[in-house]
Design an enzyme around this catalytic site. Structure first.
Site, PDB file in Angstrom:
ATOM      1  N   SER A 124      -8.979  -4.693  35.789  1.00 58.33           N
ATOM      2  CA  SER A 124      -7.914  -4.036  36.626  1.00 58.33           C
ATOM      3  C   SER A 124      -6.637  -3.814  35.463  1.00 58.33           C
ATOM      4  O   SER A 124      -6.617  -4.495  34.446  1.00 58.33           O
ATOM      5  CB  SER A 124      -7.206  -4.973  37.672  1.00 58.33           C
ATOM      6  OG  SER A 124      -5.881  -4.805  37.868  1.00 58.33           O
ATOM      7  N   TYR A 148      -4.668 -13.972  40.201  1.00 54.69           N
ATOM      8  CA  TYR A 148      -5.743 -12.944  40.227  1.00 54.69           C
ATOM      9  C   TYR A 148      -5.995 -12.138  39.002  1.00 54.69           C
ATOM     10  O   TYR A 148      -6.841 -12.097  38.709  1.00 54.69           O
ATOM     11  CB  TYR A 148      -5.186 -12.042  41.296  1.00 54.69           C
ATOM     12  CG  TYR A 148      -5.927 -10.500  41.240  1.00 54.69           C
ATOM     13  CD1 TYR A 148      -7.242 -10.453  41.757  1.00 54.69           C
ATOM     14  CD2 TYR A 148      -5.454  -9.472  41.008  1.00 54.69           C
ATOM     15  CE1 TYR A 148      -7.898  -9.174  41.705  1.00 54.69           C
ATOM     16  CE2 TYR A 148      -5.803  -8.175  40.685  1.00 54.69           C
ATOM     17  CZ  TYR A 148      -7.064  -8.190  41.287  1.00 54.69           C
ATOM     18  OH  TYR A 148      -7.819  -7.034  41.163  1.00 54.69           O
ATOM     19  N   LYS A 152      -9.323 -11.776  36.081  1.00 51.56           N
ATOM     20  CA  LYS A 152      -9.942 -10.507  35.578  1.00 51.56           C
ATOM     21  C   LYS A 152     -10.030 -10.668  34.067  1.00 51.56           C
ATOM     22  O   LYS A 152     -11.119 -10.224  33.448  1.00 51.56           O
ATOM     23  CB  LYS A 152      -9.241  -9.377  35.965  1.00 51.56           C
ATOM     24  CG  LYS A 152      -9.326  -9.068  37.308  1.00 51.56           C
ATOM     25  CD  LYS A 152     -10.585  -8.399  37.967  1.00 51.56           C
ATOM     26  CE  LYS A 152     -10.652  -8.228  39.439  1.00 51.56           C
ATOM     27  NZ  LYS A 152     -12.037  -7.943  39.895  1.00 51.56           N
TER      28      LYS A 152
HETATM   29  P1  NAD Z   1     -12.368  -4.883  48.788  1.00 47.24           P
HETATM   30  O1  NAD Z   1     -11.919  -6.240  49.041  1.00 47.24           O
HETATM   31  O2  NAD Z   1     -12.308  -3.885  49.621  1.00 47.24           O
HETATM   32  O3  NAD Z   1     -13.974  -5.158  48.076  1.00 47.24           O
HETATM   33  C1  NAD Z   1     -14.264  -6.226  47.543  1.00 47.24           C
HETATM   34  C2  NAD Z   1     -15.583  -6.949  48.274  1.00 47.24           C
HETATM   35  O4  NAD Z   1     -16.041  -8.061  47.635  1.00 47.24           O
HETATM   36  C3  NAD Z   1     -15.226  -7.130  49.572  1.00 47.24           C
HETATM   37  O5  NAD Z   1     -16.100  -6.345  50.719  1.00 47.24           O
HETATM   38  C4  NAD Z   1     -15.318  -8.844  49.890  1.00 47.24           C
HETATM   39  O6  NAD Z   1     -16.028  -8.971  51.373  1.00 47.24           O
HETATM   40  C5  NAD Z   1     -16.369  -8.893  48.650  1.00 47.24           C
HETATM   41  N1  NAD Z   1     -16.554 -10.285  48.071  1.00 47.24           N
HETATM   42  C6  NAD Z   1     -15.401 -11.015  47.851  1.00 47.24           C
HETATM   43  N2  NAD Z   1     -15.834 -12.238  47.432  1.00 47.24           N
HETATM   44  C7  NAD Z   1     -17.155 -12.279  47.390  1.00 47.24           C
HETATM   45  C8  NAD Z   1     -18.117 -13.294  47.161  1.00 47.24           C
HETATM   46  N3  NAD Z   1     -17.948 -14.413  46.773  1.00 47.24           N
HETATM   47  N4  NAD Z   1     -19.510 -12.915  47.388  1.00 47.24           N
HETATM   48  C9  NAD Z   1     -19.963 -11.648  47.972  1.00 47.24           C
HETATM   49  N5  NAD Z   1     -19.141 -10.560  48.209  1.00 47.24           N
HETATM   50  C10 NAD Z   1     -17.456 -10.840  47.951  1.00 47.24           C
HETATM   51  O7  NAD Z   1     -11.764  -4.507  47.281  1.00 47.24           O
HETATM   52  P2  NAD Z   1     -11.522  -3.137  46.447  1.00 47.24           P
HETATM   53  O8  NAD Z   1     -10.132  -2.560  46.336  1.00 47.24           O
HETATM   54  O9  NAD Z   1     -12.746  -2.491  46.842  1.00 47.24           O
HETATM   55  O10 NAD Z   1     -11.812  -3.713  45.095  1.00 47.24           O
HETATM   56  C11 NAD Z   1     -13.000  -3.939  44.432  1.00 47.24           C
HETATM   57  C12 NAD Z   1     -12.858  -4.743  43.046  1.00 47.24           C
HETATM   58  O11 NAD Z   1     -12.064  -4.012  42.314  1.00 47.24           O
HETATM   59  C13 NAD Z   1     -12.337  -5.985  43.040  1.00 47.24           C
HETATM   60  O12 NAD Z   1     -13.101  -6.747  42.077  1.00 47.24           O
HETATM   61  C14 NAD Z   1     -10.858  -5.677  42.681  1.00 47.24           C
HETATM   62  O13 NAD Z   1     -10.422  -6.924  42.225  1.00 47.24           O
HETATM   63  C15 NAD Z   1     -11.113  -4.642  41.718  1.00 47.24           C
HETATM   64  N6  NAD Z   1      -9.601  -3.921  41.894  1.00 47.24           N
HETATM   65  C16 NAD Z   1      -9.209  -3.479  42.788  1.00 47.24           C
HETATM   66  C17 NAD Z   1      -8.066  -2.820  42.701  1.00 47.24           C
HETATM   67  C18 NAD Z   1      -7.437  -2.283  43.969  1.00 47.24           C
HETATM   68  O14 NAD Z   1      -6.137  -1.815  43.776  1.00 47.24           O
HETATM   69  N7  NAD Z   1      -7.911  -1.736  44.956  1.00 47.24           N
HETATM   70  C19 NAD Z   1      -7.429  -2.533  41.476  1.00 47.24           C
HETATM   71  C20 NAD Z   1      -8.129  -2.951  40.448  1.00 47.24           C
HETATM   72  C21 NAD Z   1      -9.156  -3.685  40.625  1.00 47.24           C
HETATM   73  N1  UFG Z   2       5.761  -1.197  46.607  1.00 44.13           N
HETATM   74  C1  UFG Z   2       6.940  -0.695  47.507  1.00 44.13           C
HETATM   75  N2  UFG Z   2       6.548  -1.382  48.985  1.00 44.13           N
HETATM   76  C2  UFG Z   2       5.282  -1.925  49.347  1.00 44.13           C
HETATM   77  C3  UFG Z   2       4.231  -1.919  48.377  1.00 44.13           C
HETATM   78  C4  UFG Z   2       4.334  -1.787  47.177  1.00 44.13           C
HETATM   79  O1  UFG Z   2       7.570  -0.504  47.167  1.00 44.13           O
HETATM   80  O2  UFG Z   2       5.284  -2.138  50.288  1.00 44.13           O
HETATM   81  C5  UFG Z   2       5.880  -0.648  45.428  1.00 44.13           C
HETATM   82  C6  UFG Z   2       5.663  -1.549  44.287  1.00 44.13           C
HETATM   83  O3  UFG Z   2       6.940  -2.339  43.937  1.00 44.13           O
HETATM   84  C7  UFG Z   2       5.086  -0.857  43.111  1.00 44.13           C
HETATM   85  C8  UFG Z   2       4.429   0.131  43.895  1.00 44.13           C
HETATM   86  O4  UFG Z   2       4.689   0.262  45.188  1.00 44.13           O
HETATM   87  O5  UFG Z   2       6.070  -0.354  42.375  1.00 44.13           O
HETATM   88  C9  UFG Z   2       3.003   0.012  43.587  1.00 44.13           C
HETATM   89  O6  UFG Z   2       2.512  -1.269  44.314  1.00 44.13           O
HETATM   90  P1  UFG Z   2       1.063  -1.676  44.706  1.00 44.13           P
HETATM   91  O7  UFG Z   2       1.385  -3.128  45.380  1.00 44.13           O
HETATM   92  O8  UFG Z   2       0.623  -0.755  45.573  1.00 44.13           O
HETATM   93  O9  UFG Z   2       0.352  -1.622  43.468  1.00 44.13           O
HETATM   94  P2  UFG Z   2       0.667  -2.589  41.964  1.00 44.13           P
HETATM   95  O10 UFG Z   2       0.601  -1.679  40.906  1.00 44.13           O
HETATM   96  O11 UFG Z   2       1.663  -3.639  42.250  1.00 44.13           O
HETATM   97  O12 UFG Z   2      -0.760  -3.578  41.998  1.00 44.13           O
HETATM   98  C10 UFG Z   2      -1.823  -2.969  42.364  1.00 44.13           C
HETATM   99  C11 UFG Z   2      -2.783  -3.967  42.720  1.00 44.13           C
HETATM  100  C12 UFG Z   2      -3.182  -5.040  41.533  1.00 44.13           C
HETATM  101  C13 UFG Z   2      -3.804  -4.326  40.636  1.00 44.13           C
HETATM  102  C14 UFG Z   2      -2.871  -3.419  40.012  1.00 44.13           C
HETATM  103  C15 UFG Z   2      -3.238  -2.422  38.851  1.00 44.13           C
HETATM  104  O13 UFG Z   2      -2.408  -4.638  43.760  1.00 44.13           O
HETATM  105  O14 UFG Z   2      -4.043  -5.953  42.020  1.00 44.13           O
HETATM  106  O15 UFG Z   2      -2.503  -2.291  40.979  1.00 44.13           O
HETATM  107  O16 UFG Z   2      -4.600  -1.975  39.191  1.00 44.13           O
HETATM  108  F1  UFG Z   2      -3.835  -5.000  39.594  1.00 44.13           F
END
Ligand code: NAD
Ligand code: UFG
Length: 339
Positions: A124, A148, A152
């Site tokens: 991330s 969190y 990573k």
């Molecule tokens: P998500 O929660 O929709 O998907 C993650 C999945 O992992 C879920 O289906 C959950 O049930 C499963 N899971 C969690 N712990 C587990 C375990 N111990 N065993 C088996 N399954 C397990 O999240 P997502 O948005 O699809 O994210 C996928 C990956 O990408 C994650 O590792 C997340 O940290 C990373 N990521 C997400 C974002 C974002 O903004 N969505 C940004 C950067 C990185």
């Molecule tokens: N924001 C608002 N109102 C909300 C939610 C968010 O104003 O209700 C703003 C935040 O302050 C930020 C922007 O919208 O300026 C984006 O916020 P997000 O929570 O959507 O995303 P972040 O960049 O804070 O973080 C996300 C994930 C993290 C990940 C990161 C980079 O939550 O887990 O993107 O991938 F690590």
């Protein structure tokens, strides 16, 4: 290839599984369903006209992992499974370190035992922490600011050490920026449990009438309109990035890190305007204090992925909002509304 997708019923995992099936790969999905349901996989199968194997299992269960590798003989792993809520990670750090870090150690041990040494890992942009320098480049130091993010960072370190210790490993560390949007059909999308933490799902739930208004966290940042700037990337572009990374590492050994972003920053107010346009209605909002730990500006330098993977994220913010809205309006309650 035969690919094990951990976390494959989740948001990014389901969209990537669809792309893998459509590209002709065989897929086994494992997920403990802690934050997802199998309905996403049903729809992925319906969209692709192909089936994937599904195993409900937990990364913390080494015997279940052993059985998956013995039965399905994957050749590569795309590892999405993990917990991702920043606030929850602050409240329950041990739960996050155990699930994400110890879970990944179990997975890597099973891979090693079964001679599977090709892995794409979901990292991330959060590993860059509160860096004030943009664009963010892969060789900048990691400095995550919450548990969190530190899971990573630790997993990246573990994978880098593993790659350095044994040259048979092929490892891609993909640093996602802000994944949003949905498959263009509107059949699969993001379905957060409880109150969404992230901006787009919150905005979408306001637009569909599930919530009253968006709270904009901070309007006094040093940005053009005072609100936070992020690099939003369409989830289908992100899914394609996984296939490109997999192709690359399947042919090469070593450890690689790539930013997956567009390279463009959008402010919260720009997102609200684009979403209102896509939905054809105003999305009410109100300014609120800054959210602790938020950076003012975060966007990628995506040039390494473009040069080495031949991949770039082509979809615009308007495309992201159109597809996110299409999913939300077809599925106002997420997967709970069966179609
Ligand atoms: P998500 O929660 O929709 O998907 C993650 C999945 O992992 C879920 O289906 C959950 O049930 C499963 N899971 C969690 N712990 C587990 C375990 N111990 N065993 C088996 N399954 C397990 O999240 P997502 O948005 O699809 O994210 C996928 C990956 O990408 C994650 O590792 C997340 O940290 C990373 N990521 C997400 C974002 C974002 O903004 N969505 C940004 C950067 C990185
Ligand atoms: N924001 C608002 N109102 C909300 C939610 C968010 O104003 O209700 C703003 C935040 O302050 C930020 C922007 O919208 O300026 C984006 O916020 P997000 O929570 O959507 O995303 P972040 O960049 O804070 O973080 C996300 C994930 C993290 C990940 C990161 C980079 O939550 O887990 O993107 O991938 F690590």
């Amino acid at each position: 290839m035969r690919i094990l997708v951990t976390g494959g019923t989740g948001y990014i995992g389901s969209h990537t599984t669809l792309e893998l099936l459509q590209a002709g790969h065989d897929v086994v999905v494992m997920d403990n369903l802690a934050n997802s349901s199998t309905e996403s996989l049903n729809r992925v199968q319906e969209l692709s006209g192909r089936t994937a194997s599904f195993v409900q299992a937990d990364l913390l269960d080494p015997q279940a992992l052993e059985a998956i590798f013995a039965e399905h003989s994957p050749e590569a792993v795309i590892h999405f499974a993990g917990l991702k809520a920043v606030g929850e990670s602050v409240a329950k750090p041990l739960h996050y370190y155990r699930n994400n870090v110890a879970g990944t150690l179990n997975l890597l041990a099973a891979m090693d035992r079964h001679d599977v040494r090709t892995i794409v890992f979901s990292s991330s942009a959060t590993v860059y922490g509160a860096s004030e320098e943009v664009p963010l480049v892969e060789d900048m130091p990691m400095d995550a600011v919450n548990p969190y993010g530190r899971t990573k960072e630790q997993i990246e370190d573990i994978l880098a050490d593993l790659g350095a210790s044994d040259e048979r490993w092929s490892i891609a560390l993909l640093r996602y920026f802000n994944p949003v949007g949905a498959h263009e059909s509107g059949r699969i999308g993001e379905d957060p449990t409880g109150v969404p933490n992230n901006l787009l799902p919150f905005v979408a739930q306001v637009a569909v009438g599930r919530r009253e208004k968006v709270m904009v966290f901070g309007n006094d940042y040093n940005t053009p309109d005072g609100t936070g700037v992020r690099d939003y990337i369409h989830v289908m572009d992100l899914a394609a990035g996984h296939l490109a990374a997999l192709d690359y590492i399947a042919a090469r050994k070593g450890v690689k890190r790539w930013n997956l972003g567009t390279g463009n920053g959008s402010s919260v107010l720009e997102v609200l305007a684009a979403f209102s346009k896509a939905a054809g209605k105003d999305v009410p909002y109100e300014f609120a204090p800054r959210r602790p730990g938020d950076a003012a500006v975060s966007y990628a330098d995506p040039s390494a992925a473009r040069a080495e993977l031949g991949w770039s994220a082509g979809r615009s913010l308007d495309d992201m909002c159109r597809d996110h809205w299409n999913w939300q309006k077809q599925n106002p309650q997420g997967y709970a509304t069966q179609a």
